[in-house]
Each structure stands twice: as C-alpha cells, then as structure tokens.
Design a protein around this motif. Structure first.
Motif, PDB file in Angstrom:
ATOM      1  N   ASP A  26       0.820  -1.211   0.000  1.00  0.00           N
ATOM      2  CA  ASP A  26       0.000   0.000   0.000  1.00  0.00           C
ATOM      3  C   ASP A  26       0.857   1.266   0.000  1.00  0.00           C
ATOM      4  N   PHE A  27       2.168   1.101   0.002  1.00  0.00           N
ATOM      5  CA  PHE A  27       3.118   2.201  -0.054  1.00  0.00           C
ATOM      6  C   PHE A  27       2.886   3.254   1.043  1.00  0.00           C
ATOM      7  N   SER A  28       2.679   2.770   2.246  1.00  0.00           N
ATOM      8  CA  SER A  28       2.638   3.680   3.393  1.00  0.00           C
ATOM      9  C   SER A  28       4.078   4.066   3.730  1.00  0.00           C
ATOM     10  N   PRO A  29       4.406   5.367   3.705  1.00  0.00           N
ATOM     11  CA  PRO A  29       5.802   5.772   3.906  1.00  0.00           C
ATOM     12  C   PRO A  29       6.249   5.652   5.356  1.00  0.00           C
ATOM     13  N   LEU A  30       7.469   5.202   5.531  1.00  0.00           N
ATOM     14  CA  LEU A  30       8.091   5.140   6.854  1.00  0.00           C
ATOM     15  C   LEU A  30       9.305   6.064   6.835  1.00  0.00           C
ATOM     16  N   PHE A  31       9.262   7.119   7.626  1.00  0.00           N
ATOM     17  CA  PHE A  31      10.397   8.040   7.725  1.00  0.00           C
ATOM     18  C   PHE A  31      11.226   7.641   8.940  1.00  0.00           C
ATOM     19  N   LEU A  32      12.373   7.049   8.674  1.00  0.00           N
ATOM     20  CA  LEU A  32      13.219   6.498   9.727  1.00  0.00           C
ATOM     21  C   LEU A  32      14.613   7.110   9.643  1.00  0.00           C
ATOM     22  N   SER A  33      15.280   7.208  10.769  1.00  0.00           N
ATOM     23  CA  SER A  33      16.594   7.848  10.776  1.00  0.00           C
ATOM     24  C   SER A  33      17.725   6.921  11.186  1.00  0.00           C
ATOM     25  N   SER A  34      17.587   6.246  12.315  1.00  0.00           N
ATOM     26  CA  SER A  34      18.690   5.430  12.811  1.00  0.00           C
ATOM     27  C   SER A  34      18.736   4.065  12.128  1.00  0.00           C
ATOM     28  N   SER A  35      19.927   3.504  12.011  1.00  0.00           N
ATOM     29  CA  SER A  35      20.095   2.184  11.416  1.00  0.00           C
ATOM     30  C   SER A  35      19.337   1.124  12.202  1.00  0.00           C
ATOM     31  N   GLU A  36      19.330   1.272  13.516  1.00  0.00           N
ATOM     32  CA  GLU A  36      18.633   0.312  14.371  1.00  0.00           C
ATOM     33  C   GLU A  36      17.133   0.317  14.080  1.00  0.00           C
ATOM     34  N   GLU A  37      16.579   1.506  13.916  1.00  0.00           N
ATOM     35  CA  GLU A  37      15.153   1.642  13.634  1.00  0.00           C
ATOM     36  C   GLU A  37      14.820   1.088  12.256  1.00  0.00           C
ATOM     37  N   ILE A  38      15.679   1.365  11.276  1.00  0.00           N
ATOM     38  CA  ILE A  38      15.470   0.882   9.915  1.00  0.00           C
ATOM     39  C   ILE A  38      15.491  -0.642   9.879  1.00  0.00           C
ATOM     40  N   ASN A  39      16.506  -1.230  10.499  1.00  0.00           N
ATOM     41  CA  ASN A  39      16.641  -2.692  10.489  1.00  0.00           C
ATOM     42  C   ASN A  39      15.501  -3.375  11.228  1.00  0.00           C
ATOM     43  N   LYS A  40      14.946  -2.702  12.198  1.00  0.00           N
ATOM     44  CA  LYS A  40      13.855  -3.272  12.981  1.00  0.00           C
ATOM     45  C   LYS A  40      12.523  -3.208  12.240  1.00  0.00           C
ATOM     46  N   LYS A  41      12.283  -2.109  11.526  1.00  0.00           N
ATOM     47  CA  LYS A  41      10.966  -1.879  10.943  1.00  0.00           C
ATOM     48  C   LYS A  41      10.858  -2.213   9.460  1.00  0.00           C
ATOM     49  N   VAL A  42      11.981  -2.179   8.738  1.00  0.00           N
ATOM     50  CA  VAL A  42      11.924  -2.430   7.294  1.00  0.00           C
ATOM     51  C   VAL A  42      12.440  -3.834   7.000  1.00  0.00           C
ATOM     52  N   LYS A  43      11.522  -4.737   6.765  1.00  0.00           N
ATOM     53  CA  LYS A  43      11.877  -6.136   6.523  1.00  0.00           C
ATOM     54  C   LYS A  43      11.830  -6.500   5.038  1.00  0.00           C
ATOM     55  N   HIS A  44      11.130  -5.697   4.262  1.00  0.00           N
ATOM     56  CA  HIS A  44      10.951  -6.060   2.853  1.00  0.00           C
ATOM     57  C   HIS A  44      12.158  -5.640   2.016  1.00  0.00           C
ATOM     58  N   VAL A  45      12.736  -6.598   1.298  1.00  0.00           N
ATOM     59  CA  VAL A  45      13.838  -6.325   0.379  1.00  0.00           C
ATOM     60  C   VAL A  45      13.584  -7.072  -0.928  1.00  0.00           C
ATOM     61  N   ILE A  46      14.240  -6.618  -1.991  1.00  0.00           N
ATOM     62  CA  ILE A  46      14.132  -7.297  -3.274  1.00  0.00           C
ATOM     63  C   ILE A  46      14.910  -8.606  -3.183  1.00  0.00           C
ATOM     64  N   PRO A  47      14.275  -9.736  -3.498  1.00  0.00           N
ATOM     65  CA  PRO A  47      14.920 -11.043  -3.318  1.00  0.00           C
ATOM     66  C   PRO A  47      15.834 -11.422  -4.491  1.00  0.00           C
ATOM     67  N   ALA A  48      16.368 -12.606  -4.416  1.00  0.00           N
ATOM     68  CA  ALA A  48      17.246 -13.116  -5.474  1.00  0.00           C
ATOM     69  C   ALA A  48      16.465 -13.289  -6.777  1.00  0.00           C
ATOM     70  N   PHE A  49      17.131 -13.039  -7.903  1.00  0.00           N
ATOM     71  CA  PHE A  49      16.529 -13.260  -9.220  1.00  0.00           C
ATOM     72  C   PHE A  49      17.631 -13.541 -10.236  1.00  0.00           C
ATOM     73  N   SER A  50      17.240 -14.044 -11.386  1.00  0.00           N
ATOM     74  CA  SER A  50      18.190 -14.318 -12.460  1.00  0.00           C
ATOM     75  C   SER A  50      17.467 -14.236 -13.796  1.00  0.00           C
ATOM     76  N   PHE A  51      17.896 -13.302 -14.661  1.00  0.00           N
ATOM     77  CA  PHE A  51      17.294 -13.124 -15.968  1.00  0.00           C
ATOM     78  C   PHE A  51      18.383 -12.856 -17.007  1.00  0.00           C
ATOM     79  N   THR A  52      17.983 -12.705 -18.256  1.00  0.00           N
ATOM     80  CA  THR A  52      18.925 -12.472 -19.347  1.00  0.00           C
ATOM     81  C   THR A  52      18.662 -11.112 -19.966  1.00  0.00           C
ATOM     82  N   ASP A  53      19.721 -10.346 -20.234  1.00  0.00           N
ATOM     83  CA  ASP A  53      19.522  -9.009 -20.791  1.00  0.00           C
ATOM     84  C   ASP A  53      19.676  -8.972 -22.310  1.00  0.00           C
ATOM     85  N   GLN A  54      19.571  -7.781 -22.875  1.00  0.00           N
ATOM     86  CA  GLN A  54      19.564  -7.597 -24.328  1.00  0.00           C
ATOM     87  C   GLN A  54      20.884  -7.969 -24.996  1.00  0.00           C
TER      88      GLN A  54
END
Length: 206
Positions: A26-54
């Motif tokens: 839903d793209f609710s923004p989280l404004f975070l400052s400290s690394s500790e706060e970021i690591n605690k609250k932001v769990k979503h990351v882009i996962p592993a992938f493998s594709f072929t380019d042009q």
C-alpha cells in the motif's frame, strides 16, 4: 492518485531528510533515521533473481548489490505507455550514464515474445546505450511474481493478481543500496521522472 502524493512527499523531504522507506504494497511511507530503527521496521527487500539481458548476459540480484537501482516493466510491442516511459528514462540514462552505482532494470512482461534479439533491437531503436541499463527476459511467472510481490508494481493490486493476468503498469520503482524500496513514480510523466532523478541523487548521499 497515490503516485502524485508520494512524489510530493518525496520532494518535500528530499533536502530536509532521508527518503521514506516502503515496506508494504500500500506504499505507506516510513520516515526512519537510525540504522537500528530501519533494520527493525523495514523487513521487505528485493529477493534473489536471475534473468537475461539484451546482450545475452545473465543478470542476477548480485548486479544490484550495494547499488541504487530502478525497475520498470515493459514489452517491446507496446505502443502506449512503454515508449513514453522509455523516452523519459533516457533522462536517467543521460544523468547517470557513467555512474556504476546506478543500475536500470526494465523487465519484459511478454518474455515469451521478447527474446534477446528483440530486446537488442528495441535497445538500438530507443538508443539505450548505457552498460547499466538492462532489458530483461526470462520466466514469465518469476517476472510477474517479482513485479507484484517484490516491487509492488501495481500498488494495492500487488497481492490480488496472479501470473495468469497480464501485467501492464506505468510505475517505476526506486530501490536503495540495501535493496529496500524508497520511491514509486509514474513513468509517463516527465516531471515525476525528474523527481526520480533528484531522489537518486539523494540516495547516493546516504
């Protein structure tokens, strides 16, 4: 519209603070400052992938390790939003042409049609010349799952469609060096792509 709101939020905070984090579809923004706060609250990351380019090169998530990247979703036979997005993204190509820390990923949503040869032809036609701009093809289900559940490319619809339903979106997603989503933009609007450029510059300072 959610895109305009997010761009406004980003423009208001670009100089004053770090860009927000987006943890959910839903793209609710989280404004975070400290690394500790970021690591605690932001769990979503882009996962592993493998594709072929042009160019026939295998492009994996290792390509974006420690780099800022943007992602969008196109198909070479599109005559509506895709050519417009591509034209606007050439602004990003021009701005960050010689910066290896900025990667551009354009995933084909018709990978069964867009093989390496067609992607290369598309790249030539649209003057995509940066070594850091990859037009990607591969397994359809993997691309669609990545688009909807990792990049949240269709906003609220991200978890309600499956890979049998056609993916067609004007959204460009901005991701930071730690593979965390930091912005979403309407790629058909030049003003929003200019904001994207400014936000990339902001992320390069982090």
């Amino acid at each position: 519209m959610i895109i305009s709101t997010l761009v406004t939020e980003c423009s208001e905070h670009t100089d004053a603070a770090k860009l927000p984090y987006y943890n959910t579809a839903d793209f609710s923004p989280l404004f975070l400052s400290s690394s500790e706060e970021i690591n605690k609250k932001v769990k979503h990351v882009i996962p592993a992938f493998s594709f072929t380019d042009q160019n026939g090169n295998n492009i994996t998530d290792k390509e974006i390790d420690g780099k800022i990247h943007i992602a969008n979703f196109i198909f070479t036979s599109c005559i509506s939003i895709c050519p417009v997005m591509t034209r606007h993204l050439k602004l990003i190509q021009s701005k960050y042409y010689n910066n290896p820390g900025v990667v551009m990923l354009s995933f084909s949503v018709t990978p069964w049609i867009d093989d390496v040869r067609r992607l290369k032809k598309f790249a030539v036609q649209h003057e995509i010349t940066s070594q850091n701009w990859h037009l990607l093809t591969g397994n359809k289900s993997q691309i669609y799952t990545l688009a909807r559940k990792s990049y949240f490319a269709e906003e609220y619809l991200g978890f309600t469609k499956d890979s049998t339903q056609f993916l067609h979106t004007e959204h460009i997603i901005l991701v930071d060096k730690n593979k965390r989503i930091r912005g979403i933009y309407n790629g058909t609007l030049e003003l929003e792509v200019q904001q994207l450029s400014a936000d990339i510059r902001q992320l390069l300072k982090e």
